[in-house]
Design a protein around this motif. Structure first.
Motif, short mmCIF file in Angstrom:
data_model
loop_
_atom_site.label_atom_id
_atom_site.label_comp_id
_atom_site.label_asym_id
_atom_site.label_seq_id
_atom_site.Cartn_x
_atom_site.Cartn_y
_atom_site.Cartn_z
N ALA A 109 0.82 -1.21 0.00
CA ALA A 109 0.00 0.00 0.00
C ALA A 109 0.85 1.26 0.00
O ALA A 109 0.59 2.21 -0.75
CB ALA A 109 -0.93 0.00 1.21
N TYR A 132 -7.99 3.13 -2.58
CA TYR A 132 -7.59 2.43 -1.35
C TYR A 132 -8.80 1.91 -0.57
O TYR A 132 -8.72 0.86 0.07
CB TYR A 132 -6.72 3.34 -0.48
N GLY A 188 -9.42 -1.94 0.34
CA GLY A 188 -9.76 -2.40 1.69
C GLY A 188 -10.99 -3.28 1.70
O GLY A 188 -11.03 -4.31 2.39
N ILE A 246 -7.61 1.80 3.76
CA ILE A 246 -7.80 0.35 3.67
C ILE A 246 -8.63 -0.13 4.86
O ILE A 246 -9.56 -0.95 4.70
CB ILE A 246 -6.44 -0.38 3.61
#
Length: 411
Positions: free
Chosen positions: A14, A36, A40, A298
């Motif tokens: 990430a 993101y 997640g 996330i």
């Protein structure tokens, strides 16, 4: 599967990808925050048993302090990149947004929460306090560039300075919600004391502490360092160290640390405005902020996959949509009705009232002080509003700001 190894692998992936995300967002027009969040959601749908619990209600202290940390780092970075020195005239637009738009949004959200959603008055007030401020963390796509950037945009300046100011100014209303809850629970509460201490003193203490710290640090960095090699430094990490120091000192003085950090950064920025060291300070805060943001987005996506939105009903969805698409834009446009900006610029400022991690912090903070009713519902409503903001603003910000950039260059 080893949970620890999987976690550090995900963190590594990430944060590695984050190095290219700003450029990717500029080319595609898609906010990397949205990407993101999607990542997640997919991760927590695929292997939830091997990942840490993402629900904020199950990790109250961690949620509180992580969101607190990223907000204050973002506030420092926000202040450092604002080239315009403060004056009531030149900052009239963001001050109007604080004095009119933010207060209207708090009141409107509280009224809708109480009458339309059926929340208790304390919970409804907290809902307004949490959602009213715009977020400095997720608003990078609509903010000004690094220090001494040549691009001039009144829209970006207004949105940047508003995000820096209102995170602290909205804090008294979180305390108001806590005070109402305590009063209804049978605890003796004085609203005169709330106004005198939580509004007047804490805001004033934040401003004074931030100004004094900014002046002191500026003197050390730009004056004293030129006279003595012992205190000479050009390390970027000093921006984070100063952020933590100023925030801690202000909170010890019972002032609002959010306000203090932003005022300190503005004061420091204009101590030696043209010095190249400001670029180093901004660059370091920006990098740390993006690293934290990648992980928190996330986790936010994981919270969505883990059911934080389960309590959502149609009225709650309508509330979030109306708040983002009607209440904020209309109140923003109203506040700027007499400004020198064009009508399109006024509507753009009103529309981009981005919601994000600051709202999560305010909820976490309030829940740590009082056991509010409708806790699950509040988490769901605020999370949905943030998600809708990430989608709506994340898909439109880059494109809209490019148009204003072209307009500014033509002028």
């Amino acid at each position: 599967m080893d949970q620890y190894l999987l976690s550090i692998t995900i963190i590594g992936a990430a944060t590695t990808l984050m190095a290219w995300m700003p450029g990717f967002s500029k080319k595609t027009g898609i906010s990397y925050s949205l990407l993101y969040v999607i990542a997640g959601v997919l991760l927590y749908l695929a292997v939830p048993q091997y990942l840490p619990d993402p629900l904020p209600d199950d990790n109250e202290n961690l949620t509180l302090h992580l969101t607190e940390l990223i907000v204050i780092i973002s506030l420092m970075g926000t202040g450092i990149k604002i080239d315009r020195a403060f004056s009531f005239k030149s900052w009239s637009a963001p001050l109007k947004l604080i004095g009119i738009t933010m207060l209207f949004c708090i009141a409107a959200a509280a009224v809708m929460g109480y009458y339309f959603l059926g929340l208790g008055i304390a919970s409804a007030t907290l809902l307004g306090a949490a959602l009213a401020p715009t977020d400095p963390v997720l608003a990078s796509d609509v903010q000004v560039g690094p220090p001494n950037d040549k691009e001039m945009s009144e829209v970006k300046f207004t949105l940047t300075s508003e995000a820096g100011l209102n995170d602290g100014v909205s804090f008294p209303f979180t305390w108001l919600a806590i005070s109402i809850g305590l009063l209804l629970a049978g605890t003796k509460v004085s609203f005169v004391e709330w106004f005198a201490f939580d509004v007047l003193y804490r805001i004033a203490a934040g401003v004074v502490m931030g100004f004094l710290c900014g002046k002191a640090i500026g003197f050390i960095l730009f004056r004293l360092s030129g006279q003595s090699g012992v205190v000479s430094t050009r390390d970027g990490f000093l921006a984070i160290a100063v952020t933590l120091l100023v925030y801690g000192l202000t909170e010890f003085a019972c002032g609002y640390g959010f306000i203090s950090v932003f005022i300190c950064s503005i004061t420091l920025r204009h101590y030696e405005k043209d010095h190249r060291y400001h670029q180093e300070l901004h660059s370091f805060t920006d990098q740390i902020e993006r690293l934290l943001l990648s992980l928190l987005m996330i986790l936010f996506g994981g919270a969505i996959a883990s059911g934080i939105l389960k309590p959502i009903t149609l009225p709650m969805f309508l509330f979030s949509a109306v708040f983002l698409l009607l209440i904020r834009p209309l109140s923003g446009r109203l506040a700027l009705s007499k400004s020198n900006m064009s009508p399109k610029e006024k509507w753009a400022v009103g529309f981009f009232g981005i919601k994000g991690l600051g709202s999560i912090f305010y909820l976490s903070f309030a829940f740590s002080k009082f056991n509010f009713e409708y806790k699950d519902e509040l988490w769901a409503i605020v999370s949905l509003t943030i998600l809708l903001s990430i989608i709506i603003h994340g898909l439109s910000a880059t494109t809209v700001m490019k148009k204003f950039k072209k307009t500014d260059q033509m002028q």
